[in-house]
Design a protein around this motif. Structure first.
Motif, PDB file in Angstrom:
ATOM      1  N   CYS A 112      -7.214  -0.543   0.261  1.00 36.42           N
ATOM      2  CA  CYS A 112      -6.922  -2.018   0.678  1.00 36.42           C
ATOM      3  C   CYS A 112      -8.032  -2.819   1.129  1.00 36.42           C
ATOM      4  O   CYS A 112      -8.995  -2.191   1.522  1.00 36.42           O
ATOM      5  CB  CYS A 112      -5.538  -2.070   1.665  1.00 36.42           C
ATOM      6  SG  CYS A 112      -5.967  -1.188   3.224  1.00 36.42           S
ATOM      7  N   ARG A 148       0.747  -1.062  -0.026  1.00 38.22           N
ATOM      8  CA  ARG A 148       0.040  -0.047  -0.104  1.00 38.22           C
ATOM      9  C   ARG A 148       0.733   1.116   0.228  1.00 38.22           C
ATOM     10  O   ARG A 148       0.464   2.244  -0.692  1.00 38.22           O
ATOM     11  CB  ARG A 148      -0.950   0.007   1.205  1.00 38.22           C
ATOM     12  CG  ARG A 148      -1.889   1.167   1.107  1.00 38.22           C
ATOM     13  CD  ARG A 148      -2.877   1.063   2.272  1.00 38.22           C
ATOM     14  NE  ARG A 148      -3.928   2.321   2.220  1.00 38.22           N
ATOM     15  CZ  ARG A 148      -3.971   3.476   2.217  1.00 38.22           C
ATOM     16  NH1 ARG A 148      -2.517   4.072   2.783  1.00 38.22           N
ATOM     17  NH2 ARG A 148      -4.608   4.403   2.013  1.00 38.22           N
ATOM     18  N   SER A 177      -3.871  -4.629  -1.360  1.00 35.34           N
ATOM     19  CA  SER A 177      -3.819  -3.353  -1.750  1.00 35.34           C
ATOM     20  C   SER A 177      -3.951  -2.975  -3.049  1.00 35.34           C
ATOM     21  O   SER A 177      -3.555  -4.017  -3.977  1.00 35.34           O
ATOM     22  CB  SER A 177      -2.409  -2.654  -1.116  1.00 35.34           C
ATOM     23  OG  SER A 177      -1.197  -3.173  -1.593  1.00 35.34           O
TER      24      SER A 177
END
Length: 289
Positions: A82, A53, A87
């Motif tokens: 996410c 992420r 993500s």
């Protein structure tokens, strides 16, 4: 996971995004890539494990940073999110067309306009980025020679060493790089940072670029990478130089800037890239003798 994607897009578009079609385009060097559609708005999705992420957030921030300059076109960012296990980065889906010499000439003007915006007195960036899948530190420095030698050349050489690729004494190579740049005092320009033909495409008549590795640095780094593997059409360089002429000595600095990308490719892809890197490095080091 796709419910989470729909929710982020609903927040972006102001209406629920009901995914009707989804197609896995490819699995790239790092992430999976998908094209999804609700029948109205197609969206490009980069997908990976949840731990990625921060990488997606950095890419989104870079694209938005470039977009705010109103110079080179980049895909619009729709969001980062996410789910429990994944993500994702959501981008404008680009209907790519073949690039032409004329459109690359126009892109040369746009890139020169980007580089001409000097909004920083230092070299670096407020956050670290990635060149491909490789972490790229951007600690602020006042001195360009120090920044490039340590955070670009030295950093990549250390990664090579950790992967069992020995290209030479790291400190000696850092000193060589710093020595070649010690008298060069460029103004910091916002760089795309990962500018080669693979990261460009024609969209509605304009060359659009993606997958950046931004920082404030010497604009010659962007130009040097465009010439490394498959040079852009000559119209690109002619228009760039007319708009923002290059500084004296670029041809002498270009091999050093190309070395950074070759070292990066050496530990990512190995093979003949290591041979190319060693050959260029030997040449640069021999000039110091």
């Amino acid at each position: 996971m796709w419910k989470s994607v729909s929710q982020v897009l609903a927040d972006q578009f102001g209406a629920y995004y009901n995914i009707k079609d989804k197609e896995k385009i490819h699995s790239g060097e790092v992430h999976e890539a998908w094209l999804i559609n609700d029948g109205i708005q197609p969206v490009f999705v980069k997908l990976d494990e949840k731990s990625y992420r921060s990488m997606f957030r950095a890419e989104a921030d870079q694209l938005q940073l470039l977009a705010r300059t109103n110079t080179i076109p980049v895909p619009q960012v729709y969001g980062v999110g996410c789910s429990q296990n994944h993500s994702f980065l959501l981008l404008e889906a680009l209907p790519l067309e073949p690039i032409t010499a004329e459109t690359m000439g126009e892109f040369g003007v746009k890139l020169a306009q980007l580089h001409a915006q000097h909004g920083s007195e230092k070299f670096g960036l407020d956050f670290d980025t990635w060149l491909g899948p490789v972490y790229q530190p951007n600690e602020w420095k006042l001195n360009w020679a120090t920044f490039f030698a340590e955070q670009r050349i030295g950093w990549q050489l250390q990664i090579c060493k950790e992967k069992g690729i020995e290209l030479g004494d790291i400190q000696s190579i850092i000193d060589m790089a710093a020595g070649k740049l010690v008298k060069h005092k460029p103004k910091p320009s916002l760089l795309h940072g990962n500018l080669w033909i693979e990261n460009c495409g024609l969209v509605k008549g304009k060359v659009t670029t993606y997958d950046p590795a931004c920082y404030w640095g010497d604009r010659e780094c962007d130009l040097a990478f465009t010439e490394l593997f498959e040079p852009f059409p000559q119209e690109f360089y002619d228009n760039y130089n007319r708009t923002y002429p290059l500084d004296k000595g670029y041809q002498q600095r270009k091999p050093l800037y190309q070395l950074y990308y070759l070292i990066n490719f050496s530990h990512r892809f190995k093979g003949h890239y290591i041979t190319l890197t060693q050959k260029l490095l030997n040449y640069l080091m021999s000039e110091e003798e």
